[in-house]
Design an enzyme around this catalytic site. Structure first.
Site, short mmCIF file in Angstrom:
data_model
loop_
_atom_site.label_atom_id
_atom_site.label_comp_id
_atom_site.label_asym_id
_atom_site.label_seq_id
_atom_site.Cartn_x
_atom_site.Cartn_y
_atom_site.Cartn_z
CG ASN A 50 52.14 11.24 47.99
OD1 ASN A 50 53.17 11.83 47.95
ND2 ASN A 50 51.10 10.94 48.88
CD GLU A 53 54.03 9.51 50.34
OE1 GLU A 53 53.59 9.40 51.36
OE2 GLU A 53 53.54 8.87 50.12
CG ASP A 119 45.75 5.63 54.28
OD1 ASP A 119 46.24 4.96 53.89
OD2 ASP A 119 44.84 5.79 55.37
#
Length: 171
Positions: A50, A53, A119
């Site tokens: 993301n 990150e 996820d």
């Protein structure tokens, strides 16, 4: 296809044995990373950090072009085929080795809960690729699935019927 989802709890402290075994058999590996260093995932087919990150690894950017330049460097340094950077309400940017970056807009109408969105993205992406869809079509499907999940209260999943309804409404 092998999907590695690294929650930073220790199981994937060294992802290289998994990636090496998969490459030996020409099996693509998709990774949802959680480390501040993407080298642990070198040789993967595609990783899906993301924005937060990705910025933790390459530093913050102010223009999309800076993000794309940094992503191209990561792809090269880590021997990846691609990167999918998820950016919440700003959608997702797909960068595949040797190709022009593609941006996919977010599909959420209203956001109630972002739990599980990442996820959902990688699971849908993996399902699409494994079933023979192009990476681009799989990313598009992932955007739709993430839009469904964040539009529901609490942790949620997406059904095939959910995705078919959304795709029907685009026709």
């Amino acid at each position: 296809l092998i999907l590695l989802s690294d929650y930073g709890k220790g199981l994937l402290s060294d992802a290289q044995p998994f990636i090496a075994a998969a490459r030996k058999h020409s099996i693509p590996v998709l990774v949802d990373p959680k480390k501040n260093n993407f080298e642990n995932y070198s040789g993967s087919y595609l990783i899906t950090p993301n924005k937060m990150e990705f910025e933790a690894v390459v530093g913050p950017w102010s223009k999309q072009s800076e993000m794309i330049e940094r992503a191209a460097r990561v792809i090269e340094q880590c021997d990846l085929q691609g990167l999918l950077i998820t950016q919440g309400e700003q959608g997702m940017t797909l960068l595949m080795k040797g190709q022009t970056a593609e941006h996919f807009p977010a599909h959420a109408q209203e956001v109630y809960d972002v739990t599980g969105a990442g996820d959902t993205v990688i699971a849908t992406l993996a399902s699409g690729i494994a079933s023979g869809k192009s990476v681009q079509d799989s990313v598009h499907l992932s955007c739709q699935a993430a839009g469904i999940v964040v539009g529901r209260v609490g942790t949620s999943s997406v059904s095939v019927d959910d995705l078919q309804r959304i795709q029907q409404s685009e026709i």
